[in-house]
Design a protein around this motif. Structure first.
Motif, PDB file in Angstrom:
ATOM      1  N   SER A 259       0.847  -1.187   0.000  1.00 40.13           N
ATOM      2  CA  SER A 259       0.000   0.000   0.000  1.00 40.13           C
ATOM      3  C   SER A 259       0.890   1.247   0.000  1.00 40.13           C
ATOM      4  O   SER A 259       2.079   1.187   0.333  1.00 40.13           O
ATOM      5  N   ILE A 260       0.293   2.372  -0.346  1.00 39.84           N
ATOM      6  CA  ILE A 260       1.028   3.637  -0.346  1.00 39.84           C
ATOM      7  C   ILE A 260       1.550   3.947   1.054  1.00 39.84           C
ATOM      8  O   ILE A 260       2.696   4.375   1.232  1.00 39.84           O
ATOM      9  N   SER A 261       0.726   3.719   2.064  1.00 37.74           N
ATOM     10  CA  SER A 261       1.143   4.007   3.441  1.00 37.74           C
ATOM     11  C   SER A 261       2.288   3.096   3.874  1.00 37.74           C
ATOM     12  O   SER A 261       3.178   3.519   4.625  1.00 37.74           O
ATOM     13  N   GLU A 262       2.286   1.847   3.404  1.00 37.07           N
ATOM     14  CA  GLU A 262       3.377   0.929   3.742  1.00 37.07           C
ATOM     15  C   GLU A 262       4.689   1.378   3.118  1.00 37.07           C
ATOM     16  O   GLU A 262       5.749   1.325   3.755  1.00 37.07           O
ATOM     17  N   ILE A 263       4.634   1.826   1.868  1.00 33.70           N
ATOM     18  CA  ILE A 263       5.837   2.333   1.201  1.00 33.70           C
ATOM     19  C   ILE A 263       6.333   3.586   1.910  1.00 33.70           C
ATOM     20  O   ILE A 263       7.535   3.756   2.156  1.00 33.70           O
ATOM     21  N   ASN A 264       5.413   4.477   2.257  1.00 39.45           N
ATOM     22  CA  ASN A 264       5.795   5.694   2.984  1.00 39.45           C
ATOM     23  C   ASN A 264       6.488   5.341   4.298  1.00 39.45           C
ATOM     24  O   ASN A 264       7.488   5.961   4.683  1.00 39.45           O
TER      25      ASN A 264
ATOM     26  N   LEU B 116       8.970   7.014  -4.979  1.00 35.21           N
ATOM     27  CA  LEU B 116       8.757   6.660  -6.385  1.00 35.21           C
ATOM     28  C   LEU B 116       9.594   5.454  -6.778  1.00 35.21           C
ATOM     29  O   LEU B 116       9.136   4.582  -7.516  1.00 35.21           O
ATOM     30  N   VAL B 117      10.831   5.387  -6.281  1.00 35.82           N
ATOM     31  CA  VAL B 117      11.678   4.213  -6.548  1.00 35.82           C
ATOM     32  C   VAL B 117      10.981   2.946  -6.074  1.00 35.82           C
ATOM     33  O   VAL B 117      10.861   1.954  -6.822  1.00 35.82           O
ATOM     34  N   LEU B 118      10.520   2.954  -4.827  1.00 33.84           N
ATOM     35  CA  LEU B 118       9.886   1.758  -4.269  1.00 33.84           C
ATOM     36  C   LEU B 118       8.559   1.455  -4.954  1.00 33.84           C
ATOM     37  O   LEU B 118       8.184   0.285  -5.111  1.00 33.84           O
ATOM     38  N   THR B 119       7.859   2.495  -5.370  1.00 33.29           N
ATOM     39  CA  THR B 119       6.576   2.299  -6.049  1.00 33.29           C
ATOM     40  C   THR B 119       6.769   1.606  -7.396  1.00 33.29           C
ATOM     41  O   THR B 119       6.048   0.650  -7.723  1.00 33.29           O
TER      42      THR B 119
ATOM     43  N   ARG C 223      -1.907   2.621  -9.768  1.00 37.42           N
ATOM     44  CA  ARG C 223      -0.978   3.081  -8.736  1.00 37.42           C
ATOM     45  C   ARG C 223      -0.193   4.306  -9.207  1.00 37.42           C
ATOM     46  O   ARG C 223      -0.004   5.264  -8.455  1.00 37.42           O
ATOM     47  N   MET C 224       0.271   4.293 -10.455  1.00 35.79           N
ATOM     48  CA  MET C 224       1.073   5.406 -10.967  1.00 35.79           C
ATOM     49  C   MET C 224       0.208   6.651 -11.212  1.00 35.79           C
ATOM     50  O   MET C 224       0.677   7.779 -11.047  1.00 35.79           O
ATOM     51  N   VAL C 225      -1.032   6.447 -11.602  1.00 36.23           N
ATOM     52  CA  VAL C 225      -1.962   7.577 -11.773  1.00 36.23           C
ATOM     53  C   VAL C 225      -2.189   8.262 -10.429  1.00 36.23           C
ATOM     54  O   VAL C 225      -2.189   9.498 -10.328  1.00 36.23           O
ATOM     55  N   LYS C 226      -2.359   7.480  -9.374  1.00 36.61           N
ATOM     56  CA  LYS C 226      -2.568   8.044  -8.034  1.00 36.61           C
ATOM     57  C   LYS C 226      -1.327   8.788  -7.539  1.00 36.61           C
ATOM     58  O   LYS C 226      -1.438   9.828  -6.884  1.00 36.61           O
ATOM     59  N   PHE C 227      -0.156   8.257  -7.861  1.00 36.76           N
ATOM     60  CA  PHE C 227       1.088   8.907  -7.442  1.00 36.76           C
ATOM     61  C   PHE C 227       1.179  10.301  -8.064  1.00 36.76           C
ATOM     62  O   PHE C 227       1.497  11.281  -7.387  1.00 36.76           O
ATOM     63  N   ALA C 228       0.892  10.393  -9.359  1.00 31.26           N
ATOM     64  CA  ALA C 228       0.957  11.688 -10.052  1.00 31.26           C
ATOM     65  C   ALA C 228      -0.090  12.657  -9.506  1.00 31.26           C
ATOM     66  O   ALA C 228       0.191  13.850  -9.319  1.00 31.26           O
ATOM     67  N   ALA C 229      -1.287  12.157  -9.251  1.00 32.22           N
ATOM     68  CA  ALA C 229      -2.374  13.019  -8.750  1.00 32.22           C
ATOM     69  C   ALA C 229      -2.018  13.626  -7.398  1.00 32.22           C
ATOM     70  O   ALA C 229      -2.312  14.800  -7.135  1.00 32.22           O
ATOM     71  N   ALA C 230      -1.363  12.841  -6.556  1.00 31.98           N
ATOM     72  CA  ALA C 230      -0.988  13.334  -5.222  1.00 31.98           C
ATOM     73  C   ALA C 230      -0.016  14.504  -5.315  1.00 31.98           C
ATOM     74  O   ALA C 230      -0.062  15.444  -4.498  1.00 31.98           O
TER      75      ALA C 230
END
Length: 328
Positions: free
Chosen positions: A3-8, A46-49, A315-322
Motif C-alpha cells: 500500500s502507499i502508506s506501507e511504502i511511505n 517513487l523508486v519503491l513504487t 498506482r502510478m496515476v494516483k502517485f501523479a495526482a498526489a
C-alpha cells in the motif's frame, strides 16, 4: 503490492534509522538536521513504487539506493539554499542560516558522497546500470542549477529555455527515481524508459507547482516564505509566462518592480504583493494550473507505452495526482 502508506513507512523508518551522527559534530549535525525536518520524500517513494510494480521483495538492495536519491536531493537543497540566500526550508531555518555557509557547503559535500554509498548497495548484477543512471542524472542536476543561476542575470528567457532548465534541475531526478525502481526490479528496458518519461513529465508539473506555490501558496503549509522567488529575481514559470503575455505597460511595471531594491519587511511585502497582483491580472495562476494538467496528462500517456496492467497503472496515476494536489 504494498500500500502507499506501507511504502511511505518503509522510507521514513529507513531514513530515521540511518547513522548520521559523527565527528566533527559540526560536519554531521547539519545532515541529521536536514533529514529530521522532513520533506515529501517523493524520490525514494517513487523508486519503491515502480519497483513494487514488478516485485514484492522490497529489501535493502532497493531501499538503500532509493534513500541514496533522497540524500543526494538533500545535498542539492543545502547548496541551492546557499545560492538562493534562502532563510527557510520546510518552515525551518536553512542549514546555512542555522550554521554558516562554509559548514553548509561541506555538509552538503558529505551528503553527496554518502548518496553514492547508498546507491552502491543495489544488486550486483544491476550495479553498473544503476551507477550510470545516477551519475548521468547527478551531472544533469548540476547543469540545471547553473542554468538557473545564469537566468537570474539574463533580462529575458523563453519558455523553452525555462522548461529545459527545470527539466535538468528537477525533472531528471524524479525521472531517474521512476526508472531506478524498474531497473532494480529487472523490468524490460522499454518499460523502464517509459517510466523514466513518465517521471520526467511529472517532474515538470511538480516544478511548476512549486513555482505556483511560491506566489499563491500558504506559508504555514508551503514551508517557505511566500514570494521568495520574486525577491531574489528567479526566473520562474510564472514570471516567464507573465512577460510573454504582458503588454508593454505591464511588462515595464513588472520589470520595474523586480529591479526595485528593498530594505525592510514592509518594502518586501509591498514588492511581492504588487508582482502577484500583476500575475492575477494576467491570469498566470490559471495558466500555471493548465500547464501542470498538460504535463500530468503527458506523464500518464507515457504509461501506455509501459504496457502496465490496470492495477499497476492505477498506482502510478494516483502517485501523479498526489503531487498535483499538494499544498507544500
Amino acid at each position: 503490492m504494498y500500500s502507499i502508506s506501507e511504502i511511505n513507512s518503509i522510507v521514513e523508518k529507513t531514513l530515521f534509522s540511518l547513522e548520521l551522527k559523527g565527528e566533527p559534530q559540526k560536519l554531521y549535525s547539519p545532515i541529521e538536521y536536514l533529514v529530521s525536518i522532513g520533506g515529501k520524500r517523493i524520490r525514494p517513494k517513487l523508486v519503491l513504487t515502480t519497483f513494487n510494480l514488478f516485485s514484492d521483495k522490497i529489501d535493502r538492495s532497493v531501499v538503500y539506493p532509493a534513500i541514496g536519491l533522497e540524500i543526494f536531493h538533500g545535498f542539492t537543497l543545502i547548496h541551492d539554499d546557499i545560492m538562493d540566500k534562502a532563510d527557510l526550508r520546510r518552515n525551518m531555518l536553512t542549514v546555512h542560516k542555522k550554521w554558516n555557509d562554509n559548514i553548509a557547503i561541506l555538509s552538503g559535500d558529505v551528503m553527496c558522497i554518502k548518496s553514492y554509498q547508498y546507491i552502491a548497495m543495489a544488486p550486483e548484477d544491476k550495479l553498473k546500470s544503476v551507477l550510470e543512471l545516477f551519475s548521468e542524472t547527478a551531472v544533469k542536476v548540476c547543469e540545471g542549477q547553473q542554468y538557473d543561476m545564469n537566468f537570474e542575470a539574463s533580462p529575458f528567457i523563453t519558455m523553452d529555455d525555462y522548461i529545459s532548465m527545470i527539466g535538468l534541475k528537477t525533472a531528471v531526478l524524479i525521472a531517474a527515481s521512476a526508472k531506478l525502481g524498474a531497473v532494480i526490479a529487472g523490468a524490460p528496458h522499454k518499460v523502464a524508459d517509459a517510466l523514466y518519461d513518465y517521471g520526467y513529465n511529472m517532474g515538470l508539473a511538480f516544478q511548476i507547482k512549486d513555482d505556483y506555490l511560491d506566489s499563491f501558496g500558504n506559508t504555514s503549509m508551503f514551508g517557505k516564505k511566500i514570494g521568495g522567488d520574486i525577491l531574489c529575481g528567479k526566473k520562474t514559470w510564472l514570471l516567464v509566462e507573465a512577460l510573454k503575455r504582458a503588454d508593454s505597460g505591464s511588462a515595464s511595471e513588472l520589470n520595474e518592480l523586480l529591479d526595485r531594491k528593498v530594505s525592510s519587511e514592509e518594502q518586501e511585502r509591498s514588492k511581492i504583493d504588487s508582482v502577484i497582483a500583476i500575475y492575477r491580472r494576467l491570469e498566470i495562476d490559471k495558466a500555471a494550473t493548465e500547464a501542470m494538467d498538460l504535463y500530468n496528462k503527458e506523464a500518464l500517456e507515457c504509461l501506455e507505452r509501459a504496457n502496465l496492467k490496470d492495477k499497476q497503472k492505477e498506482r502510478m496515476v494516483k502517485f501523479a495526482a498526489a503531487l498535483l494536489k499538494r499544498e507544500k
